[in-house]
Design an enzyme around this catalytic site. Structure first.
Site, PDB file in Angstrom:
ATOM      1  N   CYS A 198     -13.017   5.359   9.968  1.00 25.05           N
ATOM      2  CA  CYS A 198     -12.681   5.281   8.547  1.00 25.05           C
ATOM      3  C   CYS A 198     -13.921   5.145   7.671  1.00 25.05           C
ATOM      4  CB  CYS A 198     -11.747   4.093   8.293  1.00 25.05           C
ATOM      5  SG  CYS A 198     -10.120   4.288   9.038  1.00 25.05           S
ATOM      6  N   CYS A 232     -15.866  -2.938   0.176  1.00 25.73           N
ATOM      7  CA  CYS A 232     -16.888  -3.525   1.055  1.00 25.73           C
ATOM      8  C   CYS A 232     -16.854  -5.049   0.989  1.00 25.73           C
ATOM      9  CB  CYS A 232     -18.272  -3.018   0.659  1.00 25.73           C
ATOM     10  SG  CYS A 232     -18.468  -1.227   0.859  1.00 25.73           S
TER      11      CYS A 232
END
Length: 302
Positions: A41, A112
């Site tokens: 991913c 993130c």
């Protein structure tokens, strides 16, 4: 090119705490590891913690990350933030805290910081030998985004915790909808459902606000039993229940006996194998932080 802050670039070019923590069988110390994401991913993070058993304090933290500039900087920032904290203190670190430490992240890279928060939770749960809650491992709940394997419960959680208002933001935070795009309409429906739930009038909301104000204005006086029970109810209603409801569960205050808070776990929480983690981390730690460090939360049978 992304508009990165100086702090993001600093930790990308010269990351701190990169690498693994090897097991040395040091007395009084345990090593824990949490892993999230996948290389397929585009992002993956493995977080290592060195914990002093007696104090529950994080002595060291290191990371191994496969990903972009933001992923490396977020991982490095997280390790700097949690060193010296107890595990309970570290569990309070949110993806917003990570982004703020970096001076901000481009919205398209907020996933993130979410990855860092989830890796930290995974490492602490693994250290404590507790199965991850449904919203953490994503094995439970309807799959919404098949491209990135994101469930409805995870989408609901990130919407609630970050006050997201559109599908593009959800994509930025957890990547859902960033592949073929066929799930974007479903994401819009989930956002609408969460917002409707959040704007529904809460029982005794005005009373709870008044109690909180009274308590804030009288910090020098110990809480009366009535004030303490009202504050416990307020924390459950406003900080705990929305997260549990997003995962198909719920909690109801049953009784308060001295420092023992008795609750009824409902829905998915009542039958979940991670109910112990829900009690100790999602509920007890929050009440200890907001009301009294002496509180112990127990589940009662319905």
């Amino acid at each position: 090119m992304w508009d990165y802050t100086d702090k993001v670039l600093e930790l990308f070019y010269e990351p701190k705490n990169q690498g693994a923590i090897e097991e040395t069988n040091e007395s009084g110390v345990k090593i824990a590891m949490g892993e999230v994401g996948s290389i397929a991913c585009g992002d993956a993070l493995r977080l290592h913690l060195k914990v002093e058993v007696a104090s529950d304090k994080i002595l060291d933290a290191r990371f191994q990350t496969f990903g972009c500039t933001s992923a490396i900087a977020s991982s490095s920032a997280l390790t700097e933030m949690i060193k010296g904290l107890t595990l309970d203190e570290a569990l309070k670190v949110s993806n917003k805290d990570i982004a703020n430490y970096l001076g901000g992240l481009p919205e398209a890279k907020m996933h993130c910081s979410v990855m860092g928060q989830e890796a930290l939770e995974a490492a602490i749960y693994n250290y404590r030998g507790i199965p991850l809650a449904a919203h953490d491992d994503d094995d439970e709940g309807a799959l919404v985004c098949s491209c990135f394997g994101i469930s409805e419960s995870k989408i609901r959680r990130v919407i609630i915790e970050n006050n997201l208002t559109d599908a593009e933001q959800v994509t930025n935070y957890v990547k859902a909808g960033g592949g073929c795009g066929s799930c974007l309409a479903n994401i819009d429906d989930i956002i609408k459902s969460v917002r409707e739930q959040a704007t529904a009038p809460a029982l005794n909301k005005d009373y709870n606000v008044k109690v909180a104000t009274d308590i804030a204005n009288s910090k020098q006086r110990p809480l009366t039993n009535v004030q303490r029970i009202a504050l416990i109810q307020k924390v459950l209603d406003e900080e705990v229940r929305p997260v549990l409801i997003a995962d198909g569960g719920d909690v109801e205050l049953y009784d308060v006996d001295g420092d023992r808070v008795k609750v009824l776990l409902q829905g998915a929480c009542g039958s979940c194998s991670s109910s112990t983690a829900t009690l100790k981390i999602a509920i007890e730690a929050r009440l200890q932080d907001r009301v009294s460090k002496n509180l112990i939360v127990e589940a009662v049978e319905p």
